[in-house]
Design a protein around this motif. Structure first.
Motif, mmCIF file in Angstrom:
data_model
loop_
_atom_site.group_PDB
_atom_site.id
_atom_site.type_symbol
_atom_site.label_atom_id
_atom_site.label_comp_id
_atom_site.label_asym_id
_atom_site.label_seq_id
_atom_site.Cartn_x
_atom_site.Cartn_y
_atom_site.Cartn_z
ATOM 1 N N THR A 94 50.450 29.372 42.877
ATOM 2 C CA THR A 94 49.228 30.133 43.121
ATOM 3 C C THR A 94 48.069 29.157 43.238
ATOM 4 N N VAL A 95 46.959 29.626 43.796
ATOM 5 C CA VAL A 95 45.738 28.831 43.876
ATOM 6 C C VAL A 95 44.600 29.659 43.287
ATOM 7 N N PHE A 96 43.838 29.052 42.394
ATOM 8 C CA PHE A 96 42.711 29.734 41.751
ATOM 9 C C PHE A 96 41.398 29.336 42.439
ATOM 10 N N PHE A 97 40.533 30.324 42.623
ATOM 11 C CA PHE A 97 39.225 30.090 43.233
ATOM 12 C C PHE A 97 38.156 30.735 42.370
ATOM 13 N N ILE A 98 36.929 30.309 42.534
ATOM 14 C CA ILE A 98 35.835 30.868 41.754
ATOM 15 C C ILE A 98 35.671 32.345 42.089
ATOM 16 N N GLY A 99 35.593 33.180 41.062
ATOM 17 C CA GLY A 99 35.531 34.620 41.266
ATOM 18 C C GLY A 99 34.343 35.068 42.098
ATOM 19 N N ASN A 100 34.534 36.153 42.844
ATOM 20 C CA ASN A 100 33.478 36.767 43.665
ATOM 21 C C ASN A 100 32.954 35.823 44.749
ATOM 22 N N ASN A 101 33.836 34.985 45.259
ATOM 23 C CA ASN A 101 33.455 34.074 46.336
ATOM 24 C C ASN A 101 34.476 34.236 47.460
ATOM 25 N N ALA A 102 34.131 35.049 48.451
ATOM 26 C CA ALA A 102 35.058 35.378 49.531
ATOM 27 C C ALA A 102 35.438 34.151 50.353
ATOM 28 N N GLU A 103 34.489 33.261 50.566
ATOM 29 C CA GLU A 103 34.787 32.053 51.344
ATOM 30 C C GLU A 103 35.811 31.188 50.628
ATOM 31 N N ARG A 104 35.635 31.045 49.314
ATOM 32 C CA ARG A 104 36.566 30.198 48.589
ATOM 33 C C ARG A 104 37.955 30.835 48.511
ATOM 34 N N LYS A 105 38.000 32.175 48.500
ATOM 35 C CA LYS A 105 39.307 32.839 48.532
ATOM 36 C C LYS A 105 40.028 32.541 49.844
ATOM 37 N N THR A 106 39.287 32.544 50.941
ATOM 38 C CA THR A 106 39.886 32.222 52.234
ATOM 39 C C THR A 106 40.413 30.795 52.231
ATOM 40 N N CYS A 141 36.652 24.768 38.983
ATOM 41 C CA CYS A 141 36.161 25.590 40.093
ATOM 42 C C CYS A 141 34.653 25.806 40.005
ATOM 43 N N ARG A 142 34.140 25.948 38.801
ATOM 44 C CA ARG A 142 32.751 26.363 38.626
ATOM 45 C C ARG A 142 31.764 25.222 38.456
ATOM 46 N N GLN A 143 32.186 24.110 37.838
ATOM 47 C CA GLN A 143 31.235 23.052 37.524
ATOM 48 C C GLN A 143 31.282 21.870 38.485
ATOM 49 N N THR A 144 32.303 21.813 39.340
ATOM 50 C CA THR A 144 32.339 20.768 40.367
ATOM 51 C C THR A 144 31.293 21.110 41.419
ATOM 52 N N SER A 145 30.519 20.124 41.838
ATOM 53 C CA SER A 145 29.357 20.390 42.706
ATOM 54 C C SER A 145 29.726 20.667 44.157
ATOM 55 N N ILE A 146 31.005 20.490 44.524
ATOM 56 C CA ILE A 146 31.449 20.747 45.892
ATOM 57 C C ILE A 146 32.506 21.841 45.884
ATOM 58 N N ALA A 147 32.949 22.262 47.061
ATOM 59 C CA ALA A 147 33.998 23.269 47.156
ATOM 60 C C ALA A 147 35.225 22.794 46.390
ATOM 61 N N ALA A 148 35.693 23.598 45.431
ATOM 62 C CA ALA A 148 36.766 23.155 44.546
ATOM 63 C C ALA A 148 37.757 24.275 44.293
ATOM 64 N N LEU A 149 39.038 23.911 44.254
ATOM 65 C CA LEU A 149 40.118 24.852 43.975
ATOM 66 C C LEU A 149 41.071 24.223 42.966
ATOM 67 N N VAL A 150 41.824 25.073 42.266
ATOM 68 C CA VAL A 150 42.874 24.615 41.351
ATOM 69 C C VAL A 150 44.191 25.217 41.819
ATOM 70 N N MET A 151 45.179 24.371 42.065
ATOM 71 C CA MET A 151 46.490 24.838 42.526
ATOM 72 C C MET A 151 47.540 24.642 41.443
ATOM 73 N N ALA A 152 48.236 25.725 41.081
ATOM 74 C CA ALA A 152 49.413 25.650 40.213
ATOM 75 C C ALA A 152 50.622 25.601 41.141
ATOM 76 N N VAL A 153 51.295 24.458 41.203
ATOM 77 C CA VAL A 153 52.345 24.251 42.208
ATOM 78 C C VAL A 153 53.680 24.881 41.820
ATOM 79 N N GLY A 154 53.738 25.518 40.670
ATOM 80 C CA GLY A 154 54.958 26.160 40.197
ATOM 81 C C GLY A 154 54.949 26.190 38.682
ATOM 82 N N PHE A 155 56.029 26.705 38.097
ATOM 83 C CA PHE A 155 56.147 26.783 36.635
ATOM 84 C C PHE A 155 57.067 25.658 36.156
ATOM 85 N N LEU A 156 56.520 24.742 35.364
ATOM 86 C CA LEU A 156 57.338 23.651 34.831
ATOM 87 C C LEU A 156 58.409 24.199 33.901
ATOM 88 N N THR A 157 58.165 25.370 33.321
ATOM 89 C CA THR A 157 59.123 25.994 32.416
ATOM 90 C C THR A 157 60.257 26.690 33.157
#
Length: 445
Positions: A94-106, A141-157
């Motif tokens: 999954t990829v996490f984006f800052i909430g209520n930001n349609a551009e970042r969701k895209t 996502c929120r404190q980085t001054s540029i467009a930022a995303l967090v990607m979880a590439v899978g479950f290590l477990t």
């Protein structure tokens, strides 16, 4: 053009100690993400994109500060991590984006799709706003001054996700790199990478010099794709690093090992030496491709010691996978394991729980034998030690062999030359070859 910042989650110092992140399956989140991050950086730089890798020793807060001190409005930032769950059957990316930001969701949708298209066996858990997690938001996502995303590439477990990540790490890297490039172009549509100048190299295939020249990219040799026919390989079947340079496409030479190609480098003449899998590889050559399949290895091991194949059911696949990564003949490595462990009976001083399949010693030497955290790491150490003796090429993975640095590189390219080196037994190499011939007879090869 805009630059790409990439951070591997965890590994830095948090609350006075190094934070390994999730620990599962004999590995850590920090280790797996650093390895993946390094491949992504290589892939991006191979495509001429400017990428900045966040230092691994920084805390989560330090990571954000490091990026903010260097970033401009046209840049993007990604942090890669793994997920974890009590239930090992929970899987997916999954990829996490800052909430209520349609551009970042895209942007997040674009990045996730690129990974799933490259690794289709990885379940798609969709993109999620950071407000959906228990803490109510992600600082990256929120404190980085540029467009930022967090990607979880899978479950290590998840054993399935972990296996995918460890055996197809380059596919993950290529998919994420392609997603990052697409995202960067959305943020900075005018940005295009400038083409650098790469030094040329000579190419020798099956002992024949070719007029076609290769190139060096960040210290790695690349071969023009139009020489694939000379090697008798199908480049569409491999996960290969590629660059386009002066109108021609090149593939990363070391990746050709996944197609059974032997790869070597002569620094004195700046020559890339390639040997195709069909060029009559000798049975005693340590570097190269094995012939036996996973099923054939299973059958052979069961015929010698059925209980050993039950105790270590994944041992054939581990030898095939780890040997392929380093370009080692898995038939020889597997048969050496059979000799060293008495077909996994462990009739000597080494115990099964040590995951030491080749009698490897510790850094201290003497009579002490090494212990490894998992069967895969034990196999990896064995493969790396074999490569140390048989080749002067660098390792493709992080060193786990405790005595790798003590070996004189490349002194034993054939099995017989391990006699008196790996073992004091002067018939050591002949004993390994005898087992190889038994394997081939069993498999009908």
């Amino acid at each position: 053009m805009g630059r790409i910042f990439i951070s591997a989650a965890h590994g830095g110092r948090e609350n006075g100690r190094i934070d390994p992140g999730t620990i599962a399956g004999g590995t850590t989140e920090a280790r797996e993400m650093i390895l993946l991050r390094d491949l992504i950086v290589t892939e991006l730089r191979g495509r001429n994109w400017q990428v900045l890798s966040v230092p691994d020793d920084l805390s989560a807060r330090g990571t954000i500060n490091w990026i903010n001190a260097r970033a401009n409005s046209r840049d993007v930032a990604l942090e890669i991590q793994t997920d974890a769950a009590p239930n090992p059957s929970v899987r997916g990316a999954t990829v996490f984006f800052i909430g209520n930001n349609a551009e970042r969701k895209t942007n997040a949708d674009l990045l996730l799709l690129a990974l799933i298209q490259r690794v289709s066996q990885l379940p798609n858990r969709g993109t999620r706003p950071d407000t959906s997690i228990s803490t109510g938001g992600l600082a990256f996502c929120r404190q980085t001054s540029i467009a930022a995303l967090v990607m979880a590439v899978g479950f290590l477990t998840s054993p399935e996700d972990r296996r995918l990540l460890q055996t197809r790490r380059r596919d993950f890297a290529v998919g994420i790199a392609e997603g990052l490039i697409s995202w960067s172009r959305v943020i900075d549509p005018s940005g295009t990478p400038s083409e650098p100048e790469y030094p040329s190299i000579n190419i020798n295939i099956n002992s024949k010099n070719y007029p076609n020249r290769g190139i060096l990219v960040s210290g790695s040799a690349y071969m023009p794709t139009d020489l694939a026919d000379e090697l008798q390989v199908d480049l569409s079947k491999g996960s290969l690093g590629r660059v386009t340079y002066q109108g021609a496409t090149y593939v990363k030479a070391v990746d050709l090992r996944t197609l059974g190609v032997s790869v070597g480098w002569d620094s004195a003449t700046r020559t890339l030496n390639l040997k195709s899998a069909s060029s009559n590889q000798e049975i005693n050559e340590i570097m190269g491709s094995g012939r036996a399949s996973e099923v054939q290895l299973h059958i052979f091991l069961r015929s010698k010691n059925e209980s050993g194949s039950v105790q270590f059911p994944d041992i054939p696949s581990l030898y095939i996978e780890e040997a392929r990564i380093e370009g080692v003949n898995h038939d020889i490595a597997f048969c050496q394991m059979c000799l060293e462990t008495d077909f996994l009976r462990f009739s000597g001083n080494i115990k099964p729980q040590q995951n030491n399949f080749a009698g490897l010693g510790t850094v201290e030497g003497g009579s002490e034998t090494a212990t490894f955290e998992s069967a895969r790491i034990g196999v990896r150490a064995h493969i790396q030690h074999l490569k140390a003796y048989a080749s002067s090429d660098p390792l493709s993975q992080e060193v786990v062999d405790p005595r790798f640095r003590f070996v004189t590189r490349g002194v034993a390219p054939i099995v017989e030359q391990l006699s008196g080196r790996w073992s004091a037994d002067r018939n050591y190499g002949a004993k390994i070859l005898a087992i190889v011939r038994q394997l081939y007879q069993s498999a009908g090869l």
